[in-house]
Design a protein around this motif. Sequence first.
Motif, PDB file in Angstrom:
ATOM      1  N   GLU A   1      27.735 -51.317 -22.478  1.00 27.91           N
ATOM      2  CA  GLU A   1      27.612 -49.855 -22.449  1.00 27.91           C
ATOM      3  C   GLU A   1      27.553 -49.395 -20.992  1.00 27.91           C
ATOM      4  O   GLU A   1      26.488 -49.120 -20.437  1.00 27.91           O
ATOM      5  N   MET A   2      28.730 -49.311 -20.379  1.00 27.45           N
ATOM      6  CA  MET A   2      28.823 -49.020 -18.949  1.00 27.45           C
ATOM      7  C   MET A   2      28.319 -47.621 -18.598  1.00 27.45           C
ATOM      8  O   MET A   2      27.721 -47.425 -17.536  1.00 27.45           O
ATOM      9  N   THR A   3      28.516 -46.657 -19.474  1.00 26.69           N
ATOM     10  CA  THR A   3      28.041 -45.301 -19.194  1.00 26.69           C
ATOM     11  C   THR A   3      26.526 -45.266 -19.138  1.00 26.69           C
ATOM     12  O   THR A   3      25.941 -44.635 -18.257  1.00 26.69           O
ATOM     13  N   ALA A   4      25.864 -45.967 -20.049  1.00 26.02           N
ATOM     14  CA  ALA A   4      24.393 -46.012 -20.045  1.00 26.02           C
ATOM     15  C   ALA A   4      23.878 -46.703 -18.786  1.00 26.02           C
ATOM     16  O   ALA A   4      22.913 -46.243 -18.166  1.00 26.02           O
ATOM     17  N   ALA A   5      24.512 -47.791 -18.380  1.00 22.13           N
ATOM     18  CA  ALA A   5      24.111 -48.484 -17.146  1.00 22.13           C
ATOM     19  C   ALA A   5      24.356 -47.583 -15.937  1.00 22.13           C
ATOM     20  O   ALA A   5      23.513 -47.492 -15.040  1.00 22.13           O
ATOM     21  N   TYR A   6      25.492 -46.922 -15.927  1.00 18.25           N
ATOM     22  CA  TYR A   6      25.850 -46.009 -14.831  1.00 18.25           C
ATOM     23  C   TYR A   6      24.811 -44.895 -14.676  1.00 18.25           C
ATOM     24  O   TYR A   6      24.444 -44.532 -13.563  1.00 18.25           O
ATOM     25  N   GLU A   7      24.308 -44.387 -15.789  1.00 15.35           N
ATOM     26  CA  GLU A   7      23.322 -43.296 -15.764  1.00 15.35           C
ATOM     27  C   GLU A   7      21.954 -43.741 -15.252  1.00 15.35           C
ATOM     28  O   GLU A   7      21.141 -42.903 -14.868  1.00 15.35           O
ATOM     29  N   GLU A   8      21.676 -45.045 -15.240  1.00 18.98           N
ATOM     30  CA  GLU A   8      20.414 -45.552 -14.687  1.00 18.98           C
ATOM     31  C   GLU A   8      20.431 -45.573 -13.156  1.00 18.98           C
ATOM     32  O   GLU A   8      19.403 -45.740 -12.520  1.00 18.98           O
ATOM     33  N   MET A   9      21.623 -45.395 -12.579  1.00 19.40           N
ATOM     34  CA  MET A   9      21.776 -45.368 -11.127  1.00 19.40           C
ATOM     35  C   MET A   9      21.584 -43.943 -10.612  1.00 19.40           C
ATOM     36  O   MET A   9      21.984 -42.975 -11.258  1.00 19.40           O
ATOM     37  N   SER A  10      20.998 -43.829  -9.435  1.00 16.52           N
ATOM     38  CA  SER A  10      20.801 -42.533  -8.791  1.00 16.52           C
ATOM     39  C   SER A  10      22.157 -41.959  -8.373  1.00 16.52           C
ATOM     40  O   SER A  10      23.076 -42.700  -8.027  1.00 16.52           O
ATOM     41  N   ARG A  11      22.262 -40.650  -8.379  1.00 12.80           N
ATOM     42  CA  ARG A  11      23.504 -39.997  -7.945  1.00 12.80           C
ATOM     43  C   ARG A  11      23.790 -40.257  -6.472  1.00 12.80           C
ATOM     44  O   ARG A  11      24.924 -40.230  -6.050  1.00 12.80           O
ATOM     45  N   THR A  12      22.733 -40.508  -5.699  1.00 14.28           N
ATOM     46  CA  THR A  12      22.911 -40.767  -4.266  1.00 14.28           C
ATOM     47  C   THR A  12      23.104 -42.248  -3.961  1.00 14.28           C
ATOM     48  O   THR A  12      23.206 -42.630  -2.802  1.00 14.28           O
ATOM     49  N   SER A  13      23.155 -43.089  -4.992  1.00 17.60           N
ATOM     50  CA  SER A  13      23.388 -44.520  -4.788  1.00 17.60           C
ATOM     51  C   SER A  13      24.881 -44.750  -4.543  1.00 17.60           C
ATOM     52  O   SER A  13      25.688 -43.825  -4.616  1.00 17.60           O
ATOM     53  N   ASN A  14      25.233 -45.993  -4.304  1.00 17.45           N
ATOM     54  CA  ASN A  14      26.644 -46.321  -4.082  1.00 17.45           C
ATOM     55  C   ASN A  14      27.316 -46.764  -5.384  1.00 17.45           C
ATOM     56  O   ASN A  14      28.120 -47.681  -5.389  1.00 17.45           O
ATOM     57  N   ARG A  15      27.023 -46.065  -6.483  1.00 13.82           N
ATOM     58  CA  ARG A  15      27.550 -46.461  -7.787  1.00 13.82           C
ATOM     59  C   ARG A  15      29.039 -46.145  -7.940  1.00 13.82           C
ATOM     60  O   ARG A  15      29.696 -46.719  -8.792  1.00 13.82           O
ATOM     61  N   GLY A  16      29.578 -45.244  -7.125  1.00 10.50           N
ATOM     62  CA  GLY A  16      30.981 -44.858  -7.241  1.00 10.50           C
ATOM     63  C   GLY A  16      31.194 -43.966  -8.451  1.00 10.50           C
ATOM     64  O   GLY A  16      30.251 -43.405  -9.012  1.00 10.50           O
ATOM     65  N   THR A  17      32.432 -43.871  -8.880  1.00 11.35           N
ATOM     66  CA  THR A  17      32.727 -43.083 -10.081  1.00 11.35           C
ATOM     67  C   THR A  17      32.424 -43.924 -11.312  1.00 11.35           C
ATOM     68  O   THR A  17      32.316 -45.151 -11.237  1.00 11.35           O
ATOM     69  N   SER A  18      32.328 -43.285 -12.452  1.00 11.13           N
ATOM     70  CA  SER A  18      32.011 -44.028 -13.678  1.00 11.13           C
ATOM     71  C   SER A  18      33.123 -45.012 -14.032  1.00 11.13           C
ATOM     72  O   SER A  18      32.841 -46.113 -14.517  1.00 11.13           O
ATOM     73  N   SER A  19      34.375 -44.669 -13.771  1.00  9.11           N
ATOM     74  CA  SER A  19      35.462 -45.601 -14.078  1.00  9.11           C
ATOM     75  C   SER A  19      35.451 -46.792 -13.113  1.00  9.11           C
ATOM     76  O   SER A  19      35.710 -47.928 -13.538  1.00  9.11           O
ATOM     77  N   GLU A  20      35.146 -46.571 -11.832  1.00 13.86           N
ATOM     78  CA  GLU A  20      35.028 -47.676 -10.877  1.00 13.86           C
ATOM     79  C   GLU A  20      33.880 -48.602 -11.272  1.00 13.86           C
ATOM     80  O   GLU A  20      34.006 -49.823 -11.226  1.00 13.86           O
ATOM     81  N   PHE A  21      32.758 -48.005 -11.667  1.00 14.78           N
ATOM     82  CA  PHE A  21      31.596 -48.771 -12.084  1.00 14.78           C
ATOM     83  C   PHE A  21      31.923 -49.625 -13.308  1.00 14.78           C
ATOM     84  O   PHE A  21      31.616 -50.814 -13.358  1.00 14.78           O
ATOM     85  N   ALA A  22      32.575 -49.017 -14.299  1.00 17.88           N
ATOM     86  CA  ALA A  22      32.926 -49.735 -15.532  1.00 17.88           C
ATOM     87  C   ALA A  22      33.876 -50.883 -15.242  1.00 17.88           C
ATOM     88  O   ALA A  22      33.719 -51.983 -15.782  1.00 17.88           O
ATOM     89  N   GLU A  23      34.849 -50.652 -14.377  1.00 15.77           N
ATOM     90  CA  GLU A  23      35.807 -51.711 -14.038  1.00 15.77           C
ATOM     91  C   GLU A  23      35.123 -52.864 -13.307  1.00 15.77           C
ATOM     92  O   GLU A  23      35.390 -54.032 -13.587  1.00 15.77           O
ATOM     93  N   LYS A  24      34.210 -52.537 -12.403  1.00 18.51           N
ATOM     94  CA  LYS A  24      33.502 -53.557 -11.611  1.00 18.51           C
ATOM     95  C   LYS A  24      32.640 -54.471 -12.486  1.00 18.51           C
ATOM     96  O   LYS A  24      32.493 -55.653 -12.214  1.00 18.51           O
ATOM     97  N   HIS A  25      32.050 -53.903 -13.552  1.00 18.82           N
ATOM     98  CA  HIS A  25      31.110 -54.653 -14.395  1.00 18.82           C
ATOM     99  C   HIS A  25      31.672 -55.047 -15.762  1.00 18.82           C
ATOM    100  O   HIS A  25      30.941 -55.560 -16.609  1.00 18.82           O
ATOM    101  N   SER A  26      32.946 -54.855 -15.984  1.00 11.93           N
ATOM    102  CA  SER A  26      33.533 -55.092 -17.311  1.00 11.93           C
ATOM    103  C   SER A  26      33.593 -56.574 -17.695  1.00 11.93           C
ATOM    104  O   SER A  26      33.750 -56.899 -18.868  1.00 11.93           O
ATOM    105  N   ASN A  27      33.460 -57.462 -16.755  1.00  8.63           N
ATOM    106  CA  ASN A  27      33.595 -58.893 -17.016  1.00  8.63           C
ATOM    107  C   ASN A  27      32.280 -59.560 -17.432  1.00  8.63           C
ATOM    108  O   ASN A  27      32.237 -60.760 -17.657  1.00  8.63           O
ATOM    109  N   ILE A  28      31.205 -58.802 -17.545  1.00  2.66           N
ATOM    110  CA  ILE A  28      29.893 -59.368 -17.863  1.00  2.66           C
ATOM    111  C   ILE A  28      29.766 -59.633 -19.361  1.00  2.66           C
ATOM    112  O   ILE A  28      29.994 -58.751 -20.183  1.00  2.66           O
ATOM    113  N   GLU A  29      29.363 -60.866 -19.690  1.00  2.00           N
ATOM    114  CA  GLU A  29      29.102 -61.210 -21.088  1.00  2.00           C
ATOM    115  C   GLU A  29      27.605 -61.185 -21.383  1.00  2.00           C
ATOM    116  O   GLU A  29      27.170 -60.567 -22.338  1.00  2.00           O
TER     117      GLU A  29
END
Length: 175
Positions: free
Chosen positions: A80-108
């Motif tokens: 659930e990449m959107t839920a993980a993304y929302e736990e990050m601060s807006r001022t963090s280096n989380r990037g965009t939601s699509s960049e974040f999802a792509e970066k973490h999509s390989n996690i099992e």
Amino acid sequence: MKNSILTVAFAASLIFTSCVDRKTSDNGEVDLETQSEQVTPEDMYQTSGTDETDHPENLVEINSAKKVINDYFDALKRGEMTAAYEEMSRTSNRGTSSEFAEKHSNIETVTLSFTKDPEVINGAEGTDVKMPLRYTIKTKEGNTETYNGSVLVVKKNKEDADYKIQGMTMTREDS
């Protein structure tokens, strides 16, 4: 004369402190009372000499920060990449939601453990908690990656403010 008075005062204080734990029975014998102190597993696991984390206010802050970190890694584990993304601060280096999802999509799977005493920092802007931790990721290809470091979790001084992950300082361990 001054030395004599100091010597007598010192001797009197020694005698007084040495007799504090003694009890005298009816027949005039002195019974030394032994005091046993139970040691709990928590006492044995203490990792530092500071008691800052034991203050009730700090424990609330630490538990709130741990919840955010657990929610973040649980969301990654569930995909659930959107839920993980929302736990990050807006001022963090989380990037965009699509960049974040792509970066973490390989996690099992993710295994997480908190490693040392956290640090609570109360400031004018809000409260920060630096949480040392270690986590291991198993990728969908079956590779294992282990990281060690800390996560900075922040909360602004607003009534309805929630903790958010500001950043992670992690080092990949050699496997």
